[in-house]
Design a protein around this motif. Structure first.
Motif, PDB file in Angstrom:
ATOM      1  N   GLU A  37      43.449  71.840  16.371  1.00  0.00           N
ATOM      2  CA  GLU A  37      43.115  70.730  15.471  1.00  0.00           C
ATOM      3  C   GLU A  37      42.801  69.457  16.247  1.00  0.00           C
ATOM      4  O   GLU A  37      42.005  68.637  15.809  1.00  0.00           O
ATOM      5  CB  GLU A  37      44.268  70.466  14.486  1.00  0.00           C
ATOM      6  CG  GLU A  37      44.501  71.553  13.464  1.00  0.00           C
ATOM      7  CD  GLU A  37      43.445  71.618  12.376  1.00  0.00           C
ATOM      8  OE1 GLU A  37      42.597  70.718  12.294  1.00  0.00           O
ATOM      9  OE2 GLU A  37      43.468  72.589  11.594  1.00  0.00           O
TER      10      GLU A  37
ATOM     11  N   PRO B 176      46.341  64.477   8.900  1.00  0.00           N
ATOM     12  CA  PRO B 176      47.202  65.460   8.230  1.00  0.00           C
ATOM     13  C   PRO B 176      47.847  64.962   6.929  1.00  0.00           C
ATOM     14  O   PRO B 176      48.356  65.763   6.154  1.00  0.00           O
ATOM     15  CB  PRO B 176      48.282  65.760   9.279  1.00  0.00           C
ATOM     16  CG  PRO B 176      47.645  65.437  10.581  1.00  0.00           C
ATOM     17  CD  PRO B 176      46.742  64.269  10.287  1.00  0.00           C
ATOM     18  N   PHE B 177      47.802  63.650   6.678  1.00  0.00           N
ATOM     19  CA  PHE B 177      48.401  63.117   5.461  1.00  0.00           C
ATOM     20  C   PHE B 177      47.505  63.278   4.234  1.00  0.00           C
ATOM     21  O   PHE B 177      47.884  62.920   3.131  1.00  0.00           O
ATOM     22  CB  PHE B 177      48.785  61.644   5.644  1.00  0.00           C
ATOM     23  CG  PHE B 177      49.957  61.468   6.553  1.00  0.00           C
ATOM     24  CD1 PHE B 177      51.237  61.798   6.135  1.00  0.00           C
ATOM     25  CD2 PHE B 177      49.781  61.002   7.847  1.00  0.00           C
ATOM     26  CE1 PHE B 177      52.326  61.648   6.984  1.00  0.00           C
ATOM     27  CE2 PHE B 177      50.856  60.848   8.701  1.00  0.00           C
ATOM     28  CZ  PHE B 177      52.128  61.177   8.274  1.00  0.00           C
ATOM     29  N   GLN B 178      46.300  63.809   4.433  1.00  0.00           N
ATOM     30  CA  GLN B 178      45.418  64.082   3.296  1.00  0.00           C
ATOM     31  C   GLN B 178      45.182  65.583   3.225  1.00  0.00           C
ATOM     32  O   GLN B 178      45.337  66.293   4.208  1.00  0.00           O
ATOM     33  CB  GLN B 178      44.101  63.293   3.417  1.00  0.00           C
ATOM     34  CG  GLN B 178      43.358  63.451   4.730  1.00  0.00           C
ATOM     35  CD  GLN B 178      42.528  64.720   4.820  1.00  0.00           C
ATOM     36  OE1 GLN B 178      41.890  65.099   3.842  1.00  0.00           O
ATOM     37  NE2 GLN B 178      42.544  65.383   5.960  1.00  0.00           N
ATOM     38  N   ASP B 179      44.857  66.072   2.029  1.00  0.00           N
ATOM     39  CA  ASP B 179      44.695  67.512   1.825  1.00  0.00           C
ATOM     40  C   ASP B 179      43.245  67.926   1.569  1.00  0.00           C
ATOM     41  O   ASP B 179      42.991  69.083   1.258  1.00  0.00           O
ATOM     42  CB  ASP B 179      45.554  67.973   0.638  1.00  0.00           C
ATOM     43  CG  ASP B 179      47.037  67.835   0.933  1.00  0.00           C
ATOM     44  OD1 ASP B 179      47.419  67.994   2.098  1.00  0.00           O
ATOM     45  OD2 ASP B 179      47.810  67.570  -0.014  1.00  0.00           O
ATOM     46  N   LEU B 180      42.308  67.007   1.675  1.00  0.00           N
ATOM     47  CA  LEU B 180      40.924  67.316   1.339  1.00  0.00           C
ATOM     48  C   LEU B 180      40.228  68.146   2.415  1.00  0.00           C
ATOM     49  O   LEU B 180      39.468  69.060   2.099  1.00  0.00           O
ATOM     50  CB  LEU B 180      40.134  66.014   1.119  1.00  0.00           C
ATOM     51  CG  LEU B 180      40.603  65.158  -0.046  1.00  0.00           C
ATOM     52  CD1 LEU B 180      39.834  63.845  -0.072  1.00  0.00           C
ATOM     53  CD2 LEU B 180      40.425  65.917  -1.359  1.00  0.00           C
TER      54      LEU B 180
ATOM     55  N   ALA C  74      40.607  69.754   6.662  1.00  0.00           N
ATOM     56  CA  ALA C  74      41.429  69.977   7.857  1.00  0.00           C
ATOM     57  C   ALA C  74      41.064  68.938   8.923  1.00  0.00           C
ATOM     58  O   ALA C  74      39.897  68.550   9.034  1.00  0.00           O
ATOM     59  CB  ALA C  74      41.195  71.383   8.392  1.00  0.00           C
TER      60      ALA C  74
END
Length: 197
Positions: A53, A89-93, A95
């Motif tokens: 990542e 990483p604090f958002q889920d939309l 990677a």
């Protein structure tokens, strides 16, 4: 009676002088050592995922600094990149790796359309590097973690080689960054191959 100041010996420079000149290497070794201690006995899948990542950030830094055209911008660009890596990483939309690859693609398109400060040949080399390193990161995420570790380790190791070539040529990024990043990259590859079970 005062103590004489440290000086170089016939055998070579004083250790403090060497450390002062090689501070990027010392900082990189300390950074990786702290990361190894903090991560403990990491699972292969977690380690491969984490390092894959982050891998696209490395060519992205080169692309952005290349587009800015000033090596002095390297450390601030790294700072912005690190904030981005920790924030994604604090958002889920999307990677984090996908977001970094998309940013690299946007910078590549901008450079292709508007031109670059260092000229087309240097831009072409940076574009090739971005494609290879981002490709290894995405491939490492797509395959089985046991195979992924080798792809991601290869990405980190060869980016270290990339850094040392840029250090030698004194091109695109600052010399201190190229040294620091090169040492980190090689040590991360070693960590992935030998310290993750």
């Amino acid at each position: 009676m005062s103590t004489p100041a440290p000086h170089a010996t016939a055998d070579g420079p004083h250790a403090a002088t060497m450390l002062k000149r090689r501070w990027p290497t010392a900082l990189a070794v300390a950074f990786v050592a702290l990361n190894v201690i903090a991560s403990g006995s990491q699972d292969v899948a977690d380690a491969v995922g984490g390092f894959a990542e982050t891998l696209p950030l490395l060519p992205l830094i080169y692309l952005v600094v290349h587009q800015i055209g000033k090596a002095e911008a390297t450390w601030p660009v790294l700072g912005a990149g690190v904030v981005l890596v920790f924030a994604l990483p604090f958002q889920d939309l999307v990677a984090p790796s996908t977001a970094l690859v998309a940013l690299a693609a946007a910078v590549l398109v901008r450079g292709a359309v508007l031109g670059t400060p260092h000229g087309r040949p240097t831009f072409g080399v940076q574009a090739l590097g971005a494609l290879v390193f981002c490709g290894l990161a995405l491939a490492g995420l797509a395959v089985d973690p046991d195979l992924g570790r080798y792809l991601v380790a290869a990405g980190w190791f060869f980016h270290g080689v990339w850094d040392f070539v840029h250090l030698r040529l004194d091109k695109v990024v600052s010399r201190t960054f190229a040294e620091w990043c090169g040492v980190i990259d090689v040590l991360v590859a070693v960590q992935l191959l030998f310290l993750v079970y």
